[in-house]
Design an enzyme around this catalytic site. Structure first.
Site, PDB file in Angstrom:
ATOM      1  N   CYS A   1     -15.409  16.984  33.108  1.00  0.00           N
ATOM      2  CA  CYS A   1     -14.943  16.075  32.048  1.00  0.00           C
ATOM      3  C   CYS A   1     -13.621  16.536  31.439  1.00  0.00           C
ATOM      4  O   CYS A   1     -12.805  15.714  31.022  1.00  0.00           O
ATOM      5  CB  CYS A   1     -15.988  15.977  30.940  1.00  0.00           C
ATOM      6  SG  CYS A   1     -17.549  15.243  31.451  1.00  0.00           S
ATOM      7  N   TYR A   2     -13.462  17.861  31.387  1.00  0.00           N
ATOM      8  CA  TYR A   2     -12.267  18.439  30.770  1.00  0.00           C
ATOM      9  C   TYR A   2     -11.643  19.427  31.753  1.00  0.00           C
ATOM     10  O   TYR A   2     -11.822  20.646  31.639  1.00  0.00           O
ATOM     11  CB  TYR A   2     -12.633  19.159  29.469  1.00  0.00           C
ATOM     12  CG  TYR A   2     -13.306  18.280  28.444  1.00  0.00           C
ATOM     13  CD1 TYR A   2     -12.555  17.465  27.598  1.00  0.00           C
ATOM     14  CD2 TYR A   2     -14.698  18.269  28.318  1.00  0.00           C
ATOM     15  CE1 TYR A   2     -13.169  16.668  26.649  1.00  0.00           C
ATOM     16  CE2 TYR A   2     -15.318  17.469  27.374  1.00  0.00           C
ATOM     17  CZ  TYR A   2     -14.549  16.670  26.544  1.00  0.00           C
ATOM     18  OH  TYR A   2     -15.155  15.875  25.605  1.00  0.00           O
TER      19      TYR A   2
END
Length: 220
Positions: free
Chosen positions: A130-131
């Site tokens: 996600c990051y």
């Protein structure tokens, strides 16, 4: 004749209220006497600029592209705590600079930020799906932030006045260097400008009272 808060608020609405600073009152009292001064003045403003610990700022930087979930963060080489959310951090006023030590720290970063100066940011992360971003090096100003909230949880304690040292040894304290054998007296606080000294019974101060903090509207 005593004035009620309701009467004073009416004068404020009509633009007729007489407002002075707390440090102006002693001179006015000497000139006109305390009774006439009290009759003339409707509002006395106060301020607090005494040194105080536990202050800091919560900052939200907004998401980068690609996104990053910050784990380690430095602002002008001063470490901030990033264990809040992906791009939130808490900068403590007493945190010291990595390269300049006590000469520069969190309070200086906050001052520079409020003054509109550019702040260098360095952030590290281990990266996730996600990051994915692992490193960020850039700069920003206060206007670039989504949120910046200044916290001063210990300002309510600013009622201590002075400290001295009767021991034979020099003491290094948060009230400054205290020389042995009553060699000096250091004070912290704002004296006649302190709202707490002027309102010890909390008749006008309380939870939700409006204040100015760091140039912005704040609350107790």
């Amino acid at each position: 004749m005593p004035k009620s808060i309701k009467q004073i608020n009416e004068k404020i609405k009509k633009g007729r209220a007489v407002i002075v600073r707390a440090d102006e009152v002693p001179e006015l009292s000497e000139k006109y006497g305390t009774k006439k001064t009290a009759e003339k003045i409707d509002i006395i403003t106060c301020a607090t600029f005494g040194a105080m610990c536990s202050s800091g700022a919560i900052l939200n930087f907004g998401h980068t592209e690609p996104p990053i979930k910050i784990q380690k963060l430095w602002l002008n080489d001063v470490e901030a705590y990033a264990g809040l959310a992906a791009v939130d951090a808490y900068l403590g006023a007493t945190e010291e600079s990595l390269d300049r030590g006590i000469e520069y720290g969190g309070a200086h970063v906050i001052e520079d930020l409020i003054s509109g100066k550019k702040i260098n940011i360095k952030a590290q992360a281990h990266g996730t799906d996600c990051y994915p971003r692992k490193l960020l090096e850039s700069s920003f100003t206060l206007k670039d932030l989504n949120q910046a909230t200044l916290y001063n949880p210990r300002n309510a304690y600013q009622r201590y006045n002075a400290a001295t040292n009767s021991s034979p040894n020099t003491l290094y304290t948060y009230m400054g260097t205290l020389l042995p054998q009553l060699g000096n007296i250091n004070y912290s606080g704002t004296g006649e400008l302190s709202p707490l000294n002027n309102d010890p019974s909390y008749r006008t101060l309380g939870l939700g009272s409006r204040i100015f903090l760091g140039g912005a509207q704040g609350y107790i």
